[in-house]
Design an enzyme around this catalytic site. Structure first.
Site, PDB file in Angstrom:
ATOM      1  CB  CYS A 102       0.529   1.613   4.180  1.00  0.00           C
ATOM      2  SG  CYS A 102      -1.236   1.247   4.064  1.00  0.00           S
ATOM      3  CB  CYS A 148      -0.897  -0.063   1.231  1.00  0.00           C
ATOM      4  SG  CYS A 148      -1.705   1.472   1.683  1.00  0.00           S
TER       5      CYS A 148
END
Length: 108
Positions: free
Chosen positions: A33, A30
């Site tokens: 993230c 991600c």
């Protein structure tokens, strides 16, 4: 201080029963993230013992992610005295996390 990785088995034991714990739910693939990780390390260093910072990989710990209704990554949940009190979905500026933590932490 540091960011501690937890999973379905270790999650409950790592949430502070007293005080504040910030938990990031994300995944290694991600991009937002990955962008959040340096912010979490900064917050951990700045907050010291005032806040415990944990990281949950949703792919490896789907039960914990599901338990807390994580639908998008990253999701940050702040726990105070063992209970979830705030949820921030999506990448936010560092200041947003600081503002939430300020509600639940005691400054000297």
């Amino acid at each position: 201080m540091s960011v501690f990785e937890v999973n379905d088995e270790t999650f409950a034991a790592e949430i502070r029963p007293q005080g504040t714990t910030l938990v990031e739910f994300g995944a290694v693939w991600c991009p937002p993230c990955k962008a959040l990780l340096p912010i979490l390390h900064e917050l951990s260093a700045e907050q010291g013992d005032g806040v415990r910072v944990l990281k949950v990989d949703c792919d490896e710990s789907p039960a914990t992610a599901s338990r807390f209704g994580v639908m998008s990554m990253p999701t940050v949940i702040v726990f105070h005295n063992g209970e979830p009190v705030e949820k921030l979905v999506g990448l936010r500026p560092k200041r947003a996390y600081e503002n939430v933590l300020a509600k639940y932490t005691v400054t000297a």
